[in-house]
Design a protein around this motif. Structure first.
Motif, PDB file in Angstrom:
ATOM      1  N   TYR A 154       0.809  -1.225   0.000  1.00 12.52           N
ATOM      2  CA  TYR A 154       0.000   0.000   0.000  1.00 12.52           C
ATOM      3  C   TYR A 154       0.836   1.265   0.000  1.00 12.52           C
ATOM      4  O   TYR A 154       0.296   2.347  -0.204  1.00 12.52           O
ATOM      5  N   ASP A 169      -1.519   6.467   1.755  1.00  9.63           N
ATOM      6  CA  ASP A 169      -1.152   5.050   1.750  1.00  9.63           C
ATOM      7  C   ASP A 169      -1.679   4.358   3.009  1.00  9.63           C
ATOM      8  O   ASP A 169      -2.172   3.237   2.949  1.00  9.63           O
ATOM      9  N   ASP A 225      -5.362   3.772   2.578  1.00 15.09           N
ATOM     10  CA  ASP A 225      -5.593   2.645   1.657  1.00 15.09           C
ATOM     11  C   ASP A 225      -5.414   1.313   2.392  1.00 15.09           C
ATOM     12  O   ASP A 225      -6.203   0.386   2.232  1.00 15.09           O
ATOM     13  N   ALA A 226      -4.365   1.219   3.199  1.00 17.45           N
ATOM     14  CA  ALA A 226      -4.091  -0.011   3.947  1.00 17.45           C
ATOM     15  C   ALA A 226      -5.212  -0.284   4.947  1.00 17.45           C
ATOM     16  O   ALA A 226      -5.645  -1.435   5.101  1.00 17.45           O
ATOM     17  N   ALA A 264      -8.257  -1.650   3.134  1.00 16.42           N
ATOM     18  CA  ALA A 264      -8.059  -3.000   2.601  1.00 16.42           C
ATOM     19  C   ALA A 264      -7.895  -4.067   3.679  1.00 16.42           C
ATOM     20  O   ALA A 264      -8.327  -5.204   3.495  1.00 16.42           O
TER      21      ALA A 264
END
Length: 137
Positions: A25, A50, A53-54, A57
């Motif tokens: 990520y 980032d 995003d991590a 997910a």
């Protein structure tokens, strides 16, 4: 820099395993896994986007709780302002000695070949003396 809290971890998880899961990520600055008590970790990303995003997910994967750390500083995308020591560490404090700029595993107060031992200074244990009557014949 943004720090992500990862909770509900298996106590046997390693820094390397977490790094492998999170690095896709974005750029990771640091991974710290708690050992006492086990079950949580922090992953620091260079860029807040980032980290987000991590979180999207990985939250719920493997039963993990993944969220933005509450004391993570900076609010826009990317870095905020200039920080000392080449871009970070100023707002982070060691859990062992309380000084900024390093983590407990890197603390100079830790002793022993495996870095175990607490940085908290303890009084020496009292030496037990034998009664003068013991050992005399």
């Amino acid at each position: 820099m943004s720090r992500v809290y990862v909770g509900n971890l298996d106590p046997r998880v390693s820094e390397r395993e977490l790094e492998d899961e999170f690095r896709i990520y974005g750029v990771i600055r640091n991974v710290w896994v708690a050992r006492r008590p086990p079950g949580y970790a922090f992953v620091e990303f260079d860029d807040r986007r980032d980290a987000l995003d991590a979180i999207r997910a990985l939250d719920g994967k493997n039963g993990w709780r993944v969220e933005l750390s509450h004391n993570s500083k900076g609010s826009g995308g990317g870095r905020s302002g200039s920080r000392g020591r080449g871009g970070g560490g100023e707002d982070l404090k060691c859990y062992e000695c309380g000084e900024p700029g390093h983590f407990a595993r890197e603390c100079r107060l830790r002793v022993g070949p495996r870095g175990l031992g607490s940085g908290r200074r303890r009084s020496p244990s009292p030496r037990r003396r034998r009664s003068p009557s013991y050992g005399r014949r």
